[in-house]
Every structure is written in C-alpha cells, then in structure tokens.
Design an enzyme around this catalytic site. Sequence first.
Site, PDB file in Angstrom:
ATOM      1  N   LYS A  71       0.803  -1.231   0.000  1.00  0.00           N
ATOM      2  CA  LYS A  71       0.000   0.000   0.000  1.00  0.00           C
ATOM      3  C   LYS A  71       0.839   1.286   0.000  1.00  0.00           C
ATOM      4  O   LYS A  71       0.442   2.282  -0.604  1.00  0.00           O
ATOM      5  CB  LYS A  71      -0.953   0.016   1.203  1.00  0.00           C
ATOM      6  CG  LYS A  71      -2.106  -0.962   1.069  1.00  0.00           C
ATOM      7  CD  LYS A  71      -3.085  -0.784   2.210  1.00  0.00           C
ATOM      8  CE  LYS A  71      -4.200  -1.812   2.137  1.00  0.00           C
ATOM      9  NZ  LYS A  71      -5.242  -1.577   3.125  1.00  0.00           N
ATOM     10  N   ASP A 107     -10.023   3.053   2.322  1.00  0.00           N
ATOM     11  CA  ASP A 107     -10.137   2.346   3.612  1.00  0.00           C
ATOM     12  C   ASP A 107     -10.855   3.188   4.675  1.00  0.00           C
ATOM     13  O   ASP A 107     -11.766   2.701   5.347  1.00  0.00           O
ATOM     14  CB  ASP A 107      -8.748   1.959   4.139  1.00  0.00           C
ATOM     15  CG  ASP A 107      -8.151   0.790   3.374  1.00  0.00           C
ATOM     16  OD1 ASP A 107      -8.914  -0.021   2.825  1.00  0.00           O
ATOM     17  OD2 ASP A 107      -6.907   0.680   3.335  1.00  0.00           O
TER      18      ASP A 107
END
Length: 290
Positions: A71, A107
């Site tokens: 990420k 997220d």
Amino acid sequence: MNITGKTKILGIFGYPVNHTISPAMHNAVIKILGLDMVYLPFEVKPSNLQHAVNGIRGLGILGINITIPHKKAVVKFLDKISEEAKLIGAVNTIVNKDGCLIGHNTDGYGYIASLKQEIGFNPKGKNIIIIGAGGAARGILTTLAAKKPKAITIVNRTLSRAVSLARAFKSRFPDIQFKTIALNENILKTSLEDVNLLINITSVGMKKNEALKIQLEALPKTAIVSDIVYNPLETSLLKRAKKLGLMTHGGLGMLIHQGAKSFKLWTGIDAPIKVMRKAALKALKIGGGR
Ligand code: ATR
C-alpha cells in the site's frame, strides 16, 4: 462467468494474496449486474511491484486494489494520487484512466461509511478513543478527523508512535483535542468516562486466544466498541463489550464499503452492498480471510 473479447479486467495485488475475499465480493457484484468484467487475484512479490504496475498500463487493466504489503510502496509508481491517499501516505485502489494511473485510498471512507450504515454513528462532536498508531490507524484517522469529532485519544503500545501521529494530525486539525496514552491494562479507568466510541485499529484479535488487555468496564453504557478485525467476525474485544451491554461494530463492513467505493471509482456504478456482504460472508466461511 462468460469471458468475451471485450471483458474488462479488475483485480488485486498482494503478497500473499491467496486469502483475499475481494474477488468473491467483486465478482458477485459483476455477476448480479451482468457486467462484462472479471476481478482476479495477482500474487505480486515486492521486488516485482513496479513491473506489475506497468502491467496495468501495458494490459489496459481497468482497476486494481492494493493490499499488504504494497500500500505504501506503490505510491511512487503512480501518475497521480488523490488528496486523501496523499494524507494517508498509502494507496489501496488504482484507477487506470486512459493509461494514467491514479491512486486512491478508500479504507477510511469504508470504515466511516460502515459506522453510519450499520449503527447510524456520526463522529461529529464525539469523543473517540483509537487503539493503534500504524498505517491502518492513520487511514481511519484521516477520514475520521475530517468529520469533526470533539476529541481523539490515541492509545498505543509504543507511545512514541501515538505521539507523532497525534502531532501530525493536530497541526492539520487544530480544532480537535488530541491526547495520547500508552497501552496498558489500567488506562481506561480514568480516560473513558465520556467516551462515545472506542476503536481497535490493531491486528490484535485475529488470532485465537489473542485479545487486547483493556478494561471496558469504565465505559459509559452508551459507548460503542468497534473493531476493524473481521476474521473472526466477533473478536474477543467485541464479545466482552457485548457482555457488558455495550453496542458493538465489527470490521467486515469496512472491507465491504471500501470495496464498494473502489468499484464506484472504476465503473461509476454503486455496488449493491447486500450482494457484497453475502459473498464476503460465504468466502469467509470457506476459508478466506484478508
Ligand atoms: P497496520 O498498517 O496494519 O496498522 P502497522 O503499521 O504495523 O500495521 O501497525 C500495527 C499496529 O498494531 C501498531 O499500533 C502496533 O503497536 P506498536 O506501534 O506498539 O507496534 C499494534 N500492535 C501490533 N501487535 C500488537 C500487540 N500484540 N499488542 C498491542 N498492539 C499491537
């Protein structure tokens, strides 16, 4: 599944990737909407990440989710980064817009959306405790702080990480009161009296017999206890909270809503949340997990 000459490709890069339940969620949506698309898992070793990202361009892949451990590392290989992903310093979604790769992070959005949809919680003006100061905490804090809570206390095993996270957010959100506390069994007795929401943003709880050693007894009866861990669906933290009569919120909704937001970024279509949830639960039962 019907693959044609026009089938568009979506997918996920991770290492390992074999436990992901994202293909189950997205392919269920693709099927129900009758789209000519497929969502595939790609196991990408860290040393191959740049090649894989170039592959998105080279193969005309429509969109990709990024999971552990890529990420942060993927950011430098992209053409543009959304404001939110920049603040978080991590990307979980890549959109391929005519060869231009744009990084997003859904997220934090996924977490806040699931709080709202599942338990009707709005962070505005609230007193919130988060446990954890790693990458996941940074992602949720970024979206949470933008909703203008009154106070956020960051509790972490390593206090210095909590302090530097609080410092970074304090300068960006001066109206929010930030506090930091080292994680130990007794912290919550004094700090919990007027807390509205307590969130576990560590991975503690994923393994059996592993639990956060935190006393929940001092929380007011109106407090909500939330855990981003979704496997098990009900962690021992949530079980303890439930026993005390507190409202609880598990981590599966965050996974579903971040996925739905990614899907919207790729296709412009609102994914049916119920379909994603059903597919995620089925995949978890047959042994998925990330
Ligand atoms: P992630 O991106 O998933 O947040 P991370 O950046 O490695 O991963 O952060 C993990 C978080 O879980 C940290 O807050 C970590 O605490 P430390 O900063 O003290 O390492 C926390 N964590 C992990 N294992 C833990 C444990 N056994 N007990 C308490 N906290 C733990």
